[in-house]
Design a protein around this motif. Structure first.
Motif, PDB file in Angstrom:
ATOM      1  N   PHE A 174       0.252  -1.477   0.081  1.00  0.00           N
ATOM      2  CA  PHE A 174       0.062  -0.425   0.243  1.00  0.00           C
ATOM      3  C   PHE A 174       1.137   1.298  -0.121  1.00  0.00           C
ATOM      4  N   SER A 175       2.095   1.088   0.740  1.00  0.00           N
ATOM      5  CA  SER A 175       2.915   2.461   0.863  1.00  0.00           C
ATOM      6  C   SER A 175       3.392   2.593  -0.583  1.00  0.00           C
ATOM      7  N   LEU A 176       4.348   1.448  -1.458  1.00  0.00           N
ATOM      8  CA  LEU A 176       3.867   2.106  -2.428  1.00  0.00           C
ATOM      9  C   LEU A 176       3.041   3.086  -3.325  1.00  0.00           C
ATOM     10  N   TYR A 177       2.188   1.945  -3.814  1.00  0.00           N
ATOM     11  CA  TYR A 177       0.562   2.607  -3.970  1.00  0.00           C
ATOM     12  C   TYR A 177       0.243   4.281  -3.838  1.00  0.00           C
ATOM     13  N   LYS A 178       0.251   4.383  -2.898  1.00  0.00           N
ATOM     14  CA  LYS A 178       0.156   5.618  -1.951  1.00  0.00           C
ATOM     15  C   LYS A 178       1.363   6.409  -2.859  1.00  0.00           C
TER      16      LYS A 178
END
Lengths: 335, 244
Positions: B2-6
């Protein structure tokens, strides 16, 4: 413990790393030393799982990086040669992101980011765009990223490149202080750095390990002889005779005049221990000594000697094989 | 993950990038919209939104690569790829996170175009919402195929410009498959034409835009997306092996 066993890496037909093996013990700072293009970065990229190896094994605390990469990578903090920072992000934002992809969550993430910024002294830059930072600061942001997740092992590829002298000292001190919680592999082509920080060094050249030992042993291996310098006042002949009378040393090799009746005597000796004997002999003869020092062959000399020569051919067959691989026109059928 | 997506989303929306592209997209759409209205004649006064989508496909070929061109090439060029590849994330997660982020940007662009049917309805026009929803679904799926292709091209090269051009080439081919099929050469080879026709996205898009939802079309789009996303995963992984 990081174990590297028979690691080999080919780029096309070129072997960048040839069958190297070494072990890094827990809570040790291992220096990885070699000239440019020796295979340092390649080895580190393989250890951290960025590049796959062509052969051999890398075990990170017992976990094989090729078989269980995600678990092994969790144990590693890596600062590559070029700090992997996004120019369009702010320092704090970047570190939060890096913590996020390492799987650190919530309050823990915030605390670790703060802690890393504190350690690298980049707290006052936290809201600056990385694009606008100097090379030294980018390097430190990259270093802070490596510390996130509190990894057991830190792999630092030339961590002080691009820093100014006072920053270099700071980063070295930081590395020394990290030793108690982490095991560190540090690469550099700067000898002083390795000498200042590491206990053990692996010297690599042309993809092969040339030496692997503590710095002291390496220097000793160059021959145990030391040169002792003694600056003394008095009659030259008398002092020379007095020095020569001490057992376990050669003769005075050189006398350098320093001033009125003052000379520096260079003596080659087997080891440092004879210094005491010489001094007491001189004192007994009422000769005043103003300076005593000893020189040993430096790590620099060891390094140059180990890395300068091309690898020796083991036998004729190796040589032939090499010719065959280098010469595209060489035809096996003609033999 | 999710961090990468964000982070990916932020990289689009914290820079002028997404805004410029969205603005251009809406501009193109509004041209199509106003020209549809000015072309109205006869007693029925109808025009079709899916028809507008269809005429926009060709502009889209130039917009979508602009969104996707930096996805992997930029990471490789700046060396930040190392950060991702040495993190506990695997290549599958990295590619999926990036794809979802760019799909989100695309979805935002599409949602903004809802402005036009809403204005039409608000000013007293009748809008067939069910048919429109189907058209939007078709357009969204078609866009995802293009995004997946663009992402794949970005994983091939270190230069975003080359990635964009490769992407445009691949999408042009996709759009012109119909033209190739109906060319004189393939007219004479009906079997070959039929095989090529199977790969055509246009026909499937047309049935969506007419408000016809066919499971086979949905499956076609989904499998094509999976194909190109999967290919990207392989391509990124392969670069690791052949690097140097």
């Amino acid at each position: 413990m990081i174990e590297i066993k028979n690691l080999t890496k080919f780029y096309g037909n070129n072997a960048a790393v040839k069958n190297i093996s070494f072990t890094v013990k827990d809570h040790e700072i291992l220096g990885f030393l070699g000239p440019n293009g020796a295979g340092k970065s390649t080895t580190m990229n393989i250890i951290t799982g960025y590049l796959p190896s062509s052969g051999g094994k890398v075990l990170i605390g017992g976990t094989d990086i090729a078989e269980n990469p995600s678990e092994a990578k969790r144990k590693i903090g890596y600062l590559p040669e070029i700090p992997p920072v996004y120019p369009d992000m702010k320092v704090k934002e970047y570190l939060k992101f890096a913590a996020g992809i390492k799987g650190i969550k919530g309050a823990e993430k915030k605390a670790q980011v703060e802690d890393a910024m504190e350690k690298l002294k980049i707290k006052d830059m936290e809201n600056r765009l990385i694009r606008n930072l100097s090379k030294g600061y980018k390097q430190r942001v990259g270093f802070a990223q490596a510390l996130l997740g509190n990894p057991e092992y830190l792999i630092l590829d030339e961590p002080t490149v691009g820093l100014d002298p006072s920053q270099v000292v700071e980063v070295r001190n930081l590395i020394m202080s990290l030793k108690k919680d982490h095991t560190i592999i540090l690469s550099s082509h700067i000898l002083q750095e390795i000498q200042a920080v590491c206990e053990r060094v692996v010297i690599i050249s042309h993809g092969e390990i040339r030496a692997m030992d503590t710095i002291k042993h390496l220097e000793d291996s160059m021959g145990t002889s030391v040169v002792i310098n003694i600056k003394a006042e008095g009659d030259r002949e008398k002092i020379s005779a007095c020095i020569s009378s001490v057992a376990g040393i050669g003769s005075v090799t050189e006398v350098i005049p320093e001033g009125d009746n003052v000379n520096t005597y260079k003596i080659s000796a087997e080891n440092d221990d004879v210094r005491k004997d010489i001094l007491s002999a001189l004192v007994k003869n009422d000769i005043s000594v103003s300076e005593v020092s000893s020189e040993r062959p430096s790590l620099e000399e060891v390094f140059v000697q180990l890395t300068a020569s091309a690898p020796k051919k083991r036998d004729l067959r190796d040589l032939l094989n090499e010719m065959e691989s280098e010469n595209p026109y060489y035809d096996k059928e003609e033999q | 993950m999710f961090s990468l997506y964000k982070k990916e989303l932020q990289s689009y929306f914290y820079s002028p990038f997404a805004y410029v592209i969205t603005a251009l997209f809406l501009l193109i759409f509004s041209f199509a919209f106003s020209s549809s209205i000015s072309d109205l004649s006869g007693t029925q006064l109808t025009f079709s939104f899916p028809g507008m989508f269809y005429s926009n496909l060709y502009f889209f070929i130039f917009l979508i690569p602009a969104l996707t061109m930096r996805m992997f090439s930029e990471e490789r060029r700046t060396g930040t790829e190392i950060l991702l590849m040495t993190s506990p994330l695997n290549v599958f997660q990295i590619v999926i996170a990036k794809f979802l982020a760019v799909a989100t940007v695309y979805l935002t662009m599409l949602v903004l175009t809802l402005f036009f049917p809403i204005v039409t309805a608000a000013t007293g026009g009748g809008v067939m919402w069910s048919s429109l929803a189907c058209g939007y679904l078709g357009f969204f799926l078609w866009g995802l195929v293009c995004l997946a292709i663009g992402m794949l091209m970005s994983s091939f090269t270190e230069s975003p410009v080359i990635a964009a051009i490769l992407g445009e080439g691949a999408m042009l081919l996709l759009v012109f498959i119909d033209g190739i099929k109906s060319s004189g050469l393939f007219e004479s080879l009906p079997k070959a034409a039929k095989v090529i026709g199977q790969f055509s996205t246009n026909e499937r898009f047309v049935s969506f835009s007419e408000g016809i939802f066919k499971l086979s079309d949905l499956v076609f789009f989904l499998t094509t997306i999976i194909l190109f996303v999967g290919w990207t995963i392989i391509s990124v992984e392969k670069r690791r092996w052949s690097r140097g």
